[in-house]
Design a protein around this motif. Sequence first.
Motif, PDB file in Angstrom:
ATOM      1  N   THR A  52       0.817  -1.218   0.000  1.00 54.72           N
ATOM      2  CA  THR A  52       0.000   0.000   0.000  1.00 54.72           C
ATOM      3  C   THR A  52       0.849   1.265   0.000  1.00 54.72           C
ATOM      4  O   THR A  52       0.409   2.299  -0.485  1.00 54.72           O
ATOM      5  N   ALA A  76       4.754  -0.791   3.496  1.00 61.13           N
ATOM      6  CA  ALA A  76       3.523  -0.886   4.283  1.00 61.13           C
ATOM      7  C   ALA A  76       2.620  -1.847   3.519  1.00 61.13           C
ATOM      8  O   ALA A  76       2.398  -1.689   2.319  1.00 61.13           O
ATOM      9  N   ASP A  78      -0.965  -4.380   3.253  1.00 64.15           N
ATOM     10  CA  ASP A  78      -2.305  -4.780   3.666  1.00 64.15           C
ATOM     11  C   ASP A  78      -2.321  -6.298   3.562  1.00 64.15           C
ATOM     12  O   ASP A  78      -2.423  -6.861   2.477  1.00 64.15           O
ATOM     13  N   ARG A  87      -2.951  -4.257   8.659  1.00 66.81           N
ATOM     14  CA  ARG A  87      -1.807  -3.520   8.116  1.00 66.81           C
ATOM     15  C   ARG A  87      -0.540  -3.888   8.881  1.00 66.81           C
ATOM     16  O   ARG A  87      -0.529  -3.892  10.099  1.00 66.81           O
ATOM     17  N   ASN A  89       4.056  -3.753   8.574  1.00 66.20           N
ATOM     18  CA  ASN A  89       5.236  -3.151   7.960  1.00 66.20           C
ATOM     19  C   ASN A  89       6.260  -4.237   7.682  1.00 66.20           C
ATOM     20  O   ASN A  89       6.373  -5.207   8.428  1.00 66.20           O
TER      21      ASN A  89
END
Length: 169
Positions: A52, A76, A78, A87, A89
């Motif tokens: 994303t 980042a 999803d 979400r 990282n």
Amino acid sequence: MEIIFFTLLLVVGGLLWLGLIAIALGAYYLLGRLILKSMRQAFLRPGTAQITAYEIWTPDLKEDDAEDARPLIRLALDCERHGQHFRLNLGPLTCQELFAALDQPVHRAACWMTIEDWQQLLQGRWITVACDPGRTEAILTSQVRAKREMLVAALLALATIVLLALLQT
């Protein structure tokens, strides 16, 4: 006077001994946490995640921890797992790790793409990663394989040590 000196020496020696024991226990605690984290990551199942957002930066070679000047990428994601979306990282990744995760050929010059090229490569792209929703982190499937190999090697070493100890008795 000699008794006070002897007592003081005994107290200081005892405190040093307790300090060494505390340091050893702290090291074992940290090692145990590291082993448990590696074990948890080794059993993560791969899932799919959509990129994303991304951040690309070049490390400063003047810093002590920078190994080279190739860009690092933070993603980042999803993530989807068992029908749930969350979400996460991922990163920082080297461009070689990222290209391998995207099933793209790795070229040395590809690390120095323009912002538009990075955007075209990463925007809306799906990637296979191992998502850990409890820890809000994701790791590459190649890292999961490496953790599994390390876990198998550690178990074999432990079994060998136990077997040798049993054979000596």
